[in-house]
Design a protein around this motif. Sequence first.
Motif, PDB file in Angstrom:
ATOM      1  N   HIS A  69      67.759 -14.920  -0.938  1.00 14.17           N
ATOM      2  CA  HIS A  69      67.169 -15.847  -1.905  1.00 14.17           C
ATOM      3  C   HIS A  69      65.864 -16.397  -1.345  1.00 14.17           C
ATOM      4  O   HIS A  69      65.453 -16.016  -0.253  1.00 14.17           O
ATOM      5  N   HIS A  71      64.668 -19.304  -0.237  1.00 15.74           N
ATOM      6  CA  HIS A  71      64.481 -20.486   0.610  1.00 15.74           C
ATOM      7  C   HIS A  71      63.892 -20.128   1.972  1.00 15.74           C
ATOM      8  O   HIS A  71      64.184 -19.075   2.541  1.00 15.74           O
ATOM      9  N   ASP A  73      64.377 -20.866   5.017  1.00  9.41           N
ATOM     10  CA  ASP A  73      65.179 -20.488   6.191  1.00  9.41           C
ATOM     11  C   ASP A  73      65.623 -19.017   6.142  1.00  9.41           C
ATOM     12  O   ASP A  73      66.239 -18.509   7.077  1.00  9.41           O
ATOM     13  N   HIS A  74      65.270 -18.343   5.050  1.00 11.54           N
ATOM     14  CA  HIS A  74      65.569 -16.911   4.886  1.00 11.54           C
ATOM     15  C   HIS A  74      64.297 -16.061   4.786  1.00 11.54           C
ATOM     16  O   HIS A  74      64.288 -14.918   5.196  1.00 11.54           O
ATOM     17  N   HIS A 147      73.007 -21.127  -6.210  1.00 11.40           N
ATOM     18  CA  HIS A 147      72.237 -21.804  -5.155  1.00 11.40           C
ATOM     19  C   HIS A 147      70.749 -21.781  -5.507  1.00 11.40           C
ATOM     20  O   HIS A 147      70.048 -22.778  -5.358  1.00 11.40           O
ATOM     21  N   ASP A 168      73.852 -18.343   2.271  1.00 11.02           N
ATOM     22  CA  ASP A 168      73.535 -19.466   3.143  1.00 11.02           C
ATOM     23  C   ASP A 168      74.585 -19.634   4.231  1.00 11.02           C
ATOM     24  O   ASP A 168      75.323 -20.609   4.271  1.00 11.02           O
TER      25      ASP A 168
HETATM   26 ZN   LIG Z   1      69.204 -21.714   0.569  1.00  4.67          ZN
END
Ligand SMILES: [Zn+2]
Length: 177
Positions: A69, A71, A73-74, A147, A168
């Motif tokens: 996804h 975000h 942190d990815h 999410h 996540d």
């Molecule tokens: Zn996320």
Amino acid sequence: MKPSEIIKDIFIVGGPDITDGRDGCIYLINLGELILIDTGAGWSVDKIINNVKGLGFDCKNLSKILLTHCHIDHIGGVPEIKKRYGSKIYIHKLDAPPLENGDSILTAASWYQTTFPPTPVDVKFDAPEEILTIGGQKIICLHTPGHTPGSICIYMDKDGKRILFGQDLHDFAAQPK
Ligand SMILES: [Zn+2]
């Protein structure tokens, strides 16, 4: 924690206990070509690359990055890894615009007190279930919105086991083989 092989040819190469506390878990799949699932928050690219090399792989073969996804942190490592190795970026079409627009709110970059540069996506998943076949191995990408609108979960059936790459997952608790 050190990077480790989860099952033959599937490795964890990053995550909070491995590369950076801000990273979601990062996986490497070796199917002749190398596939990364997620890339951490962006501060740990050198560590991820060193981990891939440390497992004996040539990063020139990092052909694809599958993103669970949009975000930070990815996706944070995407621009640098793509720049170095030309990897193709895959994400669901509903999560592509935040990357392509460098949207600091929808990528949550601002929440992590950083920025994300506008970054083109190469392949946008559209169907409820997308199947990539690489080296004879199927990788199934399921659209699991919630999410974020374009969240996906990825799984593979391999050696009689089903391996799920959730999205996540920050607390890695799998047992090395
Ligand atoms: Zn996320």
